[in-house]
Design an enzyme around this catalytic site. Structure first.
Site, PDB file in Angstrom:
ATOM      1  N   TRP A 110       0.829  -1.213   0.000  1.00  0.00           N
ATOM      2  CA  TRP A 110       0.000   0.000   0.000  1.00  0.00           C
ATOM      3  C   TRP A 110       0.869   1.272   0.000  1.00  0.00           C
ATOM      4  CZ3 TRP A 110      -5.331  -0.640   2.415  1.00  0.00           C
ATOM      5  CH2 TRP A 110      -6.086   0.531   2.342  1.00  0.00           C
ATOM      6  N   HIS A 113       2.138   3.566  -2.903  1.00  0.00           N
ATOM      7  CA  HIS A 113       1.320   4.625  -3.516  1.00  0.00           C
ATOM      8  C   HIS A 113       1.686   5.940  -2.843  1.00  0.00           C
ATOM      9  CE1 HIS A 113      -1.082   1.806  -5.888  1.00  0.00           C
ATOM     10  NE2 HIS A 113      -0.668   0.980  -4.945  1.00  0.00           N
ATOM     11  N   ARG A 114       2.537   6.692  -3.546  1.00  0.00           N
ATOM     12  CA  ARG A 114       3.212   7.831  -2.907  1.00  0.00           C
ATOM     13  C   ARG A 114       2.364   9.093  -2.857  1.00  0.00           C
ATOM     14  NH1 ARG A 114       7.685   6.948  -7.267  1.00  0.00           N
ATOM     15  NH2 ARG A 114       5.744   6.340  -8.287  1.00  0.00           N
ATOM     16  N   TYR A 121       0.683   4.208  13.046  1.00  0.00           N
ATOM     17  CA  TYR A 121       0.777   3.891  14.480  1.00  0.00           C
ATOM     18  C   TYR A 121       2.247   3.644  14.817  1.00  0.00           C
ATOM     19  CZ  TYR A 121      -0.352   1.091  18.679  1.00  0.00           C
ATOM     20  OH  TYR A 121      -0.459   0.596  19.944  1.00  0.00           O
ATOM     21  N   ARG A 124       7.305   2.333  18.080  1.00  0.00           N
ATOM     22  CA  ARG A 124       8.396   2.786  18.952  1.00  0.00           C
ATOM     23  C   ARG A 124       7.796   3.324  20.233  1.00  0.00           C
ATOM     24  NH1 ARG A 124      12.172   7.105  16.468  1.00  0.00           N
ATOM     25  NH2 ARG A 124      13.441   6.437  18.214  1.00  0.00           N
ATOM     26  N   ARG A 204      10.135  -4.860  18.818  1.00  0.00           N
ATOM     27  CA  ARG A 204       9.190  -5.149  17.717  1.00  0.00           C
ATOM     28  C   ARG A 204       9.834  -5.868  16.534  1.00  0.00           C
ATOM     29  NH1 ARG A 204       8.576   0.641  14.556  1.00  0.00           N
ATOM     30  NH2 ARG A 204      10.750   1.231  14.705  1.00  0.00           N
ATOM     31  N   LEU A 221      -9.305  12.366  -4.781  1.00  0.00           N
ATOM     32  CA  LEU A 221     -10.150  11.418  -5.521  1.00  0.00           C
ATOM     33  C   LEU A 221      -9.418  10.810  -6.720  1.00  0.00           C
ATOM     34  CD1 LEU A 221     -12.873  10.096  -6.163  1.00  0.00           C
ATOM     35  CD2 LEU A 221     -13.676  12.296  -7.056  1.00  0.00           C
ATOM     36  N   HIS A 226      -6.714   5.864  -8.806  1.00  0.00           N
ATOM     37  CA  HIS A 226      -5.509   5.214  -9.332  1.00  0.00           C
ATOM     38  C   HIS A 226      -5.144   4.015  -8.444  1.00  0.00           C
ATOM     39  CE1 HIS A 226      -1.701   4.804 -11.400  1.00  0.00           C
ATOM     40  NE2 HIS A 226      -1.046   4.898 -10.269  1.00  0.00           N
ATOM     41  N   ARG A 231      -5.240  -1.831  -7.262  1.00  0.00           N
ATOM     42  CA  ARG A 231      -5.346  -2.783  -6.149  1.00  0.00           C
ATOM     43  C   ARG A 231      -6.667  -3.535  -6.103  1.00  0.00           C
ATOM     44  NH1 ARG A 231      -0.092  -3.761  -5.215  1.00  0.00           N
ATOM     45  NH2 ARG A 231       1.038  -1.817  -4.896  1.00  0.00           N
TER      46      ARG A 231
HETATM   47  C1  LIG Z   1      -0.040  -6.153  -9.416  1.00  0.00           C
HETATM   48  C2  LIG Z   1       1.125  -5.339  -8.925  1.00  0.00           C
HETATM   49  C3  LIG Z   1       2.385  -5.893  -8.810  1.00  0.00           C
HETATM   50  C4  LIG Z   1       3.464  -5.147  -8.354  1.00  0.00           C
HETATM   51  N1  LIG Z   1       4.696  -5.732  -8.225  1.00  0.00           N
HETATM   52  C5  LIG Z   1       5.739  -5.009  -7.763  1.00  0.00           C
HETATM   53  C6  LIG Z   1       7.031  -5.594  -7.592  1.00  0.00           C
HETATM   54  O1  LIG Z   1       7.245  -6.776  -7.870  1.00  0.00           O
HETATM   55  N2  LIG Z   1       8.038  -4.835  -7.094  1.00  0.00           N
HETATM   56  C7  LIG Z   1       7.870  -3.508  -6.780  1.00  0.00           C
HETATM   57  O2  LIG Z   1       8.821  -2.858  -6.350  1.00  0.00           O
HETATM   58  N3  LIG Z   1       6.662  -2.923  -6.941  1.00  0.00           N
HETATM   59  C8  LIG Z   1       5.598  -3.625  -7.417  1.00  0.00           C
HETATM   60  N4  LIG Z   1       4.375  -3.029  -7.551  1.00  0.00           N
HETATM   61  C9  LIG Z   1       4.224  -1.618  -7.156  1.00  0.00           C
HETATM   62  C10 LIG Z   1       4.133  -0.686  -8.407  1.00  0.00           C
HETATM   63  O3  LIG Z   1       5.316  -0.760  -9.164  1.00  0.00           O
HETATM   64  C11 LIG Z   1       3.884   0.762  -7.961  1.00  0.00           C
HETATM   65  O4  LIG Z   1       4.981   1.182  -7.168  1.00  0.00           O
HETATM   66  C12 LIG Z   1       2.635   0.912  -7.155  1.00  0.00           C
HETATM   67  O5  LIG Z   1       1.552   0.257  -7.780  1.00  0.00           O
HETATM   68  C13 LIG Z   1       2.303   2.397  -7.010  1.00  0.00           C
HETATM   69  O6  LIG Z   1       1.905   2.894  -8.254  1.00  0.00           O
HETATM   70  P1  LIG Z   1       2.174   4.389  -8.677  1.00  0.00           P
HETATM   71  O7  LIG Z   1       3.624   4.722  -8.606  1.00  0.00           O
HETATM   72  O8  LIG Z   1       1.528   4.594 -10.017  1.00  0.00           O
HETATM   73  O9  LIG Z   1       1.337   5.177  -7.553  1.00  0.00           O
HETATM   74  P2  LIG Z   1       1.665   6.544  -6.822  1.00  0.00           P
HETATM   75  O10 LIG Z   1       2.938   6.460  -6.079  1.00  0.00           O
HETATM   76  O11 LIG Z   1       0.430   6.917  -6.062  1.00  0.00           O
HETATM   77  O12 LIG Z   1       1.862   7.570  -7.987  1.00  0.00           O
HETATM   78  C14 LIG Z   1       0.776   7.965  -8.825  1.00  0.00           C
HETATM   79  C15 LIG Z   1       1.374   8.523 -10.100  1.00  0.00           C
HETATM   80  O13 LIG Z   1       2.113   9.710  -9.767  1.00  0.00           O
HETATM   81  C16 LIG Z   1       3.290   9.759 -10.558  1.00  0.00           C
HETATM   82  N5  LIG Z   1       4.463   9.718  -9.653  1.00  0.00           N
HETATM   83  C17 LIG Z   1       4.442   9.588  -8.307  1.00  0.00           C
HETATM   84  N6  LIG Z   1       5.677   9.636  -7.798  1.00  0.00           N
HETATM   85  C18 LIG Z   1       6.507   9.794  -8.849  1.00  0.00           C
HETATM   86  C19 LIG Z   1       7.912   9.911  -8.997  1.00  0.00           C
HETATM   87  N7  LIG Z   1       8.734   9.892  -7.949  1.00  0.00           N
HETATM   88  N8  LIG Z   1       8.423  10.049 -10.228  1.00  0.00           N
HETATM   89  C20 LIG Z   1       7.613  10.085 -11.302  1.00  0.00           C
HETATM   90  N9  LIG Z   1       6.280   9.984 -11.262  1.00  0.00           N
HETATM   91  C21 LIG Z   1       5.726   9.850 -10.039  1.00  0.00           C
HETATM   92  C22 LIG Z   1       3.252   8.546 -11.495  1.00  0.00           C
HETATM   93  O14 LIG Z   1       2.628   8.947 -12.690  1.00  0.00           O
HETATM   94  C23 LIG Z   1       2.363   7.575 -10.772  1.00  0.00           C
HETATM   95  O15 LIG Z   1       1.729   6.655 -11.616  1.00  0.00           O
HETATM   96  C24 LIG Z   1       3.284  -3.764  -8.018  1.00  0.00           C
HETATM   97  C25 LIG Z   1       2.010  -3.199  -8.141  1.00  0.00           C
HETATM   98  C26 LIG Z   1       0.944  -3.952  -8.579  1.00  0.00           C
HETATM   99  C27 LIG Z   1      -0.420  -3.309  -8.675  1.00  0.00           C
END
Ligand SMILES: Cc1cc2nc3c(=O)[nH]c(=O)nc-3n(C[C@H](O)[C@H](O)[C@H](O)COP(=O)(O)OP(=O)(O)OC[C@H]3O[C@@H](n4cnc5c(N)ncnc54)[C@H](O)[C@@H]3O)c2cc1C
Length: 315
Positions: A110, A113-114, A121, A124, A204, A221, A226, A231
């Protein structure tokens, strides 16, 4: 989801208070505000706060002086248009805050998703509860043969029982050792007054990934959708999918028109590569396309056939 009586009281107290406001509120979401929706064996997700509604999306898209909404059919059309054409910023005008209780291994997925604000929680500062996730027997599956990131057949009989026993015994032993190192029981009383006890931040570290943690998670939203599109997808691990599905129910209460467009264009829709689109066009023209003549790799072909509802690619 065993909430302690004092936690239930706090929620009931908060739910009993109402305040007059000029801001937009959504009765269907107010109905469940603060109430935990159970997920997995000890987890939950609950909405703590929100800002905006479908009208706020429309209002921002129209850069309106007033509410910005017209007839429901026009608002629905506009929201669908925005979703279809990835005109995303109006969806960023709405915010929502959740309180989530989730196993640490789900939290690790989770947190990737940055585009959200998180406060977790502190283990520490506080003692973690003796709560760990054990999959329901129906979820206790073998490694998938076709998907390295997936599950296959459900384990049965003695093998399933042994796995359940190991998961439970390991977690119970780890928690016992945690309490011994802390030298504190769950109520915070010293187990052995002669010992100092190890700091919480160190004690821990032996707890396994199936122990529960909690956080407040706030996002807008657009980023919520996204998160949910990734997920709630069948490729996501079952445990995080369970949370995403509960949150889709909340999305539907909060912004029903946006949720409908989201189902239409994201959850239920599909994106095709240029090569896959060319295959569909050849099929529509009546050509009997096979994987060999498609120009697609085996994997992309299989995925395309699954998207088109033609498993195996039978013509
Ligand atoms: C089915 C599945 C399998 C996965 N398997 C793996 C795995 O094996 N190993 C692993 O490490 N991860 C894995 N992930 C995690 C995946 O690679 C993403 O890190 C995660 O889904 C978050 O997606 P996101 O970066 O689009 O979301 P968010 O971090 O919420 O970002 C949303 C959007 O904002 C933009 N963004 C945010 N931060 C940045 C940045 N720093 N630079 C550029 N653009 C940015 C991008 O357009 C991004 O799509 C998996 C995810 C899924 C759903």
């Amino acid at each position: 989801m065993p909430l302690k009586p004092e936690q239930q009281d706090e929620i009931a107290r908060q739910r009993s208070e109402t305040v007059p406001t000029r801001r937009a509120t959504v009765p269907a979401l107010e109905e469940i505000l603060y109430q935990p929706v159970p997920v997995l064996d000890h987890g939950f997700v609950r909405v703590i706060d929100y800002m905006g509604d479908d009208a706020a999306v429309v209002q921002a898209a129209r850069v309106s002086y007033g509410k910005g909404t017209k007839r429901v059919s026009e608002d629905r059309g506009l929201i669908n248009y925005l979703m279809r054409h990835r005109h995303t910023t109006p969806f960023e005008m709405c915010e929502i805050k959740f309180h989530v209780k989730l196993p640490i291994f789900v939290a690790r997925q989770w947190i990737r998703h940055r585009t959200a604000n998180v406060n977790e929680y502190s283990a520490r500062y506080s003692i973690l509860d003796n709560e760990f996730y054990v999959p329901a027997p129906a979820q206790l599956a073998a490694q998938s043969r076709s998907n390295r990131q997936g599950r296959g057949d459900v384990l049965e009989g003695a093998e399933a029982q042994r796995v359940l026993d190991l998961l439970r015994e390991d977690a119970e032993r780890a928690y016992r050792d945690y309490a011994e190192m802390l030298n504190e029981d769950e109520a915070g009383a010293a187990i052995d007054p002669a010992r100092k006890g190890l700091a919480r931040e160190l004690a821990r570290i032996n707890l396994p990934l199936n122990f529960y943690t909690q956080w407040y998670w706030k996002t807008d939203l657009l980023n919520l959708m996204h998160f949910l599109s990734l997920r709630a997808d069948p490729h996501a691990q079952y445990e995080i999918r369970a949370y995403a599905e509960a949150m889709i129910g909340m999305l539907e209460r909060w912004v029903p028109l946006t949720a409908e467009a989201f189902r239409q264009h994201r959850l239920g829709g599909a994106q095709l590569s240029a090569a896959a689109l060319a295959v569909v066009q050849r099929m529509l023209a009546g050509e009997n396309v096979t994987q060999e003549t498609s120009g697609l790799g085996k994997r992309e072909w299989t995925e395309l056939m699954a998207t088109l509802g033609r498993p195996g690619g039978a013509q």
